[in-house]
Design an enzyme around this catalytic site. Structure first.
Site, PDB file in Angstrom:
ATOM      1  N   LEU A  12       0.857  -1.179   0.074  1.00 18.12           N
ATOM      2  CA  LEU A  12       0.105   0.030   0.109  1.00 18.12           C
ATOM      3  C   LEU A  12       1.003   1.310  -0.004  1.00 18.12           C
ATOM      4  CD1 LEU A  12      -2.115  -1.491   2.797  1.00 18.12           C
ATOM      5  CD2 LEU A  12      -3.033  -1.001   0.571  1.00 18.12           C
ATOM      6  N   ASP A  13       0.555   2.035  -1.036  1.00 13.04           N
ATOM      7  CA  ASP A  13       1.308   3.428  -1.189  1.00 13.04           C
ATOM      8  C   ASP A  13       0.833   4.081   0.070  1.00 13.04           C
ATOM      9  OD1 ASP A  13       2.821   5.478  -2.063  1.00 13.04           O
ATOM     10  OD2 ASP A  13       0.937   6.273  -2.561  1.00 13.04           O
ATOM     11  N   LEU A  14       1.647   5.230   0.467  1.00 11.80           N
ATOM     12  CA  LEU A  14       0.876   5.907   1.736  1.00 11.80           C
ATOM     13  C   LEU A  14       0.185   7.337   1.036  1.00 11.80           C
ATOM     14  CD1 LEU A  14       0.657   6.068   5.003  1.00 11.80           C
ATOM     15  CD2 LEU A  14       3.119   7.335   4.989  1.00 11.80           C
TER      16      LEU A  14
END
Length: 222
Positions: A12-14
């Protein structure tokens, strides 16, 4: 820290995927330009700073090469003091992460943000208990998104033979970085991509609704 081989892995990108971090990032970027006496980029250009390494964005947007190092220092000092906390989790994200964990997924944040910032941010805003690990860039932000993903895979003990994996991100570098490891990327439009950016980069699908995130991830993981 080893992910069970039978558990699907979701990276998951932030910024722009789990969190609306633009206000703090853009305020700190603006601070750097103004302190150096340089013209502040327009709103659309400033928005493009969210996601890629700051070390790439400054030289790409008007900061002379001899001032890039100072711009980065000014940005980081302001960001560490105030900008990193001018942030919020997108509505609905925690519930979607809980659904994915309930479905047996291993969840790991993989961000181009320096890890020394990413870890306290996920802790402060309540995301840390919902993911299994947080991986970010070194403080000098050398390397690419693919390098962050490589670190995540190595630390988690994952190889292509260990079961399905998927990246979720809002910018083209998420798609490109995942592809280097043979991983598809689900693009999300509530972040900071320009129109058509994710499709052109080759995202396996593009999602507009946070509330459909878990359902779409599980469908793509098969």
């Amino acid at each position: 820290m080893t992910a069970s081989p039978q558990h699907p892995l979701v990276l998951l990108d932030l910024d722009g995927t789990l969190m609306d971090s633009a206000p703090g990032i853009l305020a700190s970027v603006t601070h750097a330009y103004r302190t150096l006496g340089l013209p502040v980029p327009d709103a659309a250009t400033l928005r493009s700073f969210v996601g890629p390494p700051i070390t790439e964005s400054f030289p790409s947007h008007g900061v002379p090469s001899e001032q890039v190092e100072e711009a980065i220092k000014l940005y980081r000092a302001d960001f560490a003091e105030t900008g990193m906390w001018d942030n919020s989790v997108f509505d609905g994200v925690p519930a979607q992460l809980e659904r994915l964990r309930d479905a047996g997924c291993t969840l790991a944040v993989a961000t181009s943000k320096p890890e020394v910032f990413a870890r306290p941010i996920t802790e402060r805003f309540g995301l840390a208990p919902l993911v299994d690990a947080v991986f970010g860039a070194p403080l000098d932000e050398q390397g690419t998104k693919a390098d962050v993903i490589a670190k995540a895979l190595a630390t988690l003990g994952r190889t292509p033979a260990d079961g399905p994996a998927l990246m979720v991100g809002d910018r083209e570098h998420d798609v490109v970085g995942a592809r280097e490891h043979g991983i598809d990327c689900l693009g999300v439009t509530w972040g900071y991509a320009a129109p058509g950016e994710l499709e052109e980069a080759g995202a396996v699908a593009v999602l507009d609704d946070v509330d459909q995130l878990a359902e779409q991830v599980l469908r793509l993981l098969g």
